[in-house]
Design a protein around this motif. Sequence first.
Motif, PDB file in Angstrom:
ATOM      1  N   SER A 159       0.835  -1.190   0.000  1.00  0.00           N
ATOM      2  CA  SER A 159       0.000   0.000   0.000  1.00  0.00           C
ATOM      3  C   SER A 159       0.877   1.249   0.000  1.00  0.00           C
ATOM      4  O   SER A 159       1.731   1.407   0.881  1.00  0.00           O
ATOM      5  CB  SER A 159      -0.906   0.007   1.237  1.00  0.00           C
ATOM      6  N   CYS A 160       0.658   2.130  -0.979  1.00  0.00           N
ATOM      7  CA  CYS A 160       1.381   3.402  -1.006  1.00  0.00           C
ATOM      8  C   CYS A 160       1.019   4.240   0.218  1.00  0.00           C
ATOM      9  O   CYS A 160       1.877   4.959   0.772  1.00  0.00           O
ATOM     10  CB  CYS A 160       1.054   4.169  -2.281  1.00  0.00           C
ATOM     11  N   GLU A 161      -0.226   4.131   0.637  1.00  0.00           N
ATOM     12  CA  GLU A 161      -0.664   4.885   1.820  1.00  0.00           C
ATOM     13  C   GLU A 161       0.068   4.412   3.067  1.00  0.00           C
ATOM     14  O   GLU A 161       0.540   5.228   3.882  1.00  0.00           O
ATOM     15  CB  GLU A 161      -2.179   4.731   1.998  1.00  0.00           C
ATOM     16  N   PHE A 162       0.167   3.090   3.242  1.00  0.00           N
ATOM     17  CA  PHE A 162       0.895   2.549   4.386  1.00  0.00           C
ATOM     18  C   PHE A 162       2.359   2.976   4.359  1.00  0.00           C
ATOM     19  O   PHE A 162       2.942   3.364   5.379  1.00  0.00           O
ATOM     20  CB  PHE A 162       0.785   1.018   4.391  1.00  0.00           C
ATOM     21  N   LEU A 163       2.957   2.922   3.171  1.00  0.00           N
ATOM     22  CA  LEU A 163       4.361   3.303   3.026  1.00  0.00           C
ATOM     23  C   LEU A 163       4.564   4.764   3.430  1.00  0.00           C
ATOM     24  O   LEU A 163       5.468   5.082   4.218  1.00  0.00           O
ATOM     25  CB  LEU A 163       4.805   3.055   1.589  1.00  0.00           C
ATOM     26  N   LYS A 174       5.294   7.561  -8.837  1.00  0.00           N
ATOM     27  CA  LYS A 174       6.526   7.619  -9.628  1.00  0.00           C
ATOM     28  C   LYS A 174       7.754   7.630  -8.734  1.00  0.00           C
ATOM     29  O   LYS A 174       8.752   6.955  -9.019  1.00  0.00           O
ATOM     30  CB  LYS A 174       6.514   8.853 -10.530  1.00  0.00           C
ATOM     31  N   GLU A 175       7.697   8.368  -7.633  1.00  0.00           N
ATOM     32  CA  GLU A 175       8.839   8.435  -6.713  1.00  0.00           C
ATOM     33  C   GLU A 175       9.071   7.077  -6.043  1.00  0.00           C
ATOM     34  O   GLU A 175      10.211   6.637  -5.899  1.00  0.00           O
ATOM     35  CB  GLU A 175       8.594   9.521  -5.664  1.00  0.00           C
ATOM     36  N   GLU A 214      13.139  -0.428   2.576  1.00  0.00           N
ATOM     37  CA  GLU A 214      13.891  -0.322   1.326  1.00  0.00           C
ATOM     38  C   GLU A 214      13.811   1.097   0.769  1.00  0.00           C
ATOM     39  O   GLU A 214      14.820   1.649   0.302  1.00  0.00           O
ATOM     40  CB  GLU A 214      13.362  -1.331   0.296  1.00  0.00           C
ATOM     41  N   VAL A 215      12.628   1.674   0.800  1.00  0.00           N
ATOM     42  CA  VAL A 215      12.460   3.047   0.314  1.00  0.00           C
ATOM     43  C   VAL A 215      13.241   4.010   1.195  1.00  0.00           C
ATOM     44  O   VAL A 215      13.907   4.942   0.712  1.00  0.00           O
ATOM     45  CB  VAL A 215      10.971   3.428   0.257  1.00  0.00           C
ATOM     46  N   ALA A 216      13.178   3.803   2.506  1.00  0.00           N
ATOM     47  CA  ALA A 216      13.907   4.682   3.430  1.00  0.00           C
ATOM     48  C   ALA A 216      15.408   4.633   3.159  1.00  0.00           C
ATOM     49  O   ALA A 216      16.095   5.666   3.177  1.00  0.00           O
ATOM     50  CB  ALA A 216      13.612   4.278   4.869  1.00  0.00           C
ATOM     51  N   ILE A 217      15.929   3.446   2.893  1.00  0.00           N
ATOM     52  CA  ILE A 217      17.356   3.299   2.591  1.00  0.00           C
ATOM     53  C   ILE A 217      17.689   3.994   1.287  1.00  0.00           C
ATOM     54  O   ILE A 217      18.710   4.683   1.176  1.00  0.00           O
ATOM     55  CB  ILE A 217      17.733   1.804   2.526  1.00  0.00           C
ATOM     56  N   ALA A 218      16.815   3.855   0.280  1.00  0.00           N
ATOM     57  CA  ALA A 218      17.047   4.494  -1.009  1.00  0.00           C
ATOM     58  C   ALA A 218      17.057   6.021  -0.883  1.00  0.00           C
ATOM     59  O   ALA A 218      17.831   6.715  -1.553  1.00  0.00           O
ATOM     60  CB  ALA A 218      15.985   4.053  -2.010  1.00  0.00           C
ATOM     61  N   ILE A 219      16.206   6.538  -0.007  1.00  0.00           N
ATOM     62  CA  ILE A 219      16.154   7.984   0.218  1.00  0.00           C
ATOM     63  C   ILE A 219      17.439   8.472   0.884  1.00  0.00           C
ATOM     64  O   ILE A 219      17.925   9.564   0.620  1.00  0.00           O
ATOM     65  CB  ILE A 219      14.919   8.353   1.060  1.00  0.00           C
ATOM     66  N   GLY A 220      18.005   7.621   1.746  1.00  0.00           N
ATOM     67  CA  GLY A 220      19.244   8.010   2.422  1.00  0.00           C
ATOM     68  C   GLY A 220      19.256   7.746   3.905  1.00  0.00           C
ATOM     69  O   GLY A 220      20.121   8.224   4.630  1.00  0.00           O
TER      70      GLY A 220
END
Length: 221
Positions: A159-163, A174-175, A214-220
């Motif tokens: 879920s994008c909302e959960f993320l 897209k992000e 994973e997204v958090a790591i990709a962000i930095g």
Amino acid sequence: HYSYGRNRKKLAIGIYPLDRINFPISYLARKPEEIKFQPLAYPKEINGRQILSLHPTGRQYAHLLKDCETFPLFVDAKGEILSMPPIINSEKTGRIDTNTKDIFIECSGFNKEFLERKIKMITCTFIDIGGKVQVIEINDKLEGDFLSPELHFEKRVFSCEFLNNTLGLHLSEKEIKNYFSLMGIGFLKEKDIFYALIPPYRTDIIHEVDLVEEVAIAIGY
């Protein structure tokens, strides 16, 4: 062996020179006194019980077979013993060196899911360094016949909302797709359902929150 295999308690891995093996390979059990082969880096043939008491690796892992009346074996079509897992390979059919070009890999243990995950991880590592992989057919009396390894991407609903709520952000589709891509994860949307496409070597992603990380790591992070 030490990490994912829990020091061989969970699973054991064997790697062999393919040109010394004759297919099909059988996974058998025999009484230790009936087993006789030359283990790796040992000067002569000894039986299964002696391997646990005389061979350094056998002594190290003897506790894994101490209560077993029969010991497991991999044996090829000509009756040559490949190994006595989870202890030791054969010197004759189980030693690889820097000249070895083609190899056979197996995992043995008690949980098919764990074994399949580890085979995928090892296989993808060889692919990354330029290796070519061939699958084999496994004839299992309990599980039925299947091919290994199966290197498909796993579709995982998220879920994008959960993320976004978990991270405290407002990322667009897209992000999120771009951040997944940085981590080697695919992104798919079908009829307003979002899927993360998990590579076969990523056996550590087991929950939706792992995708958030994973997204958090990709962000930095």
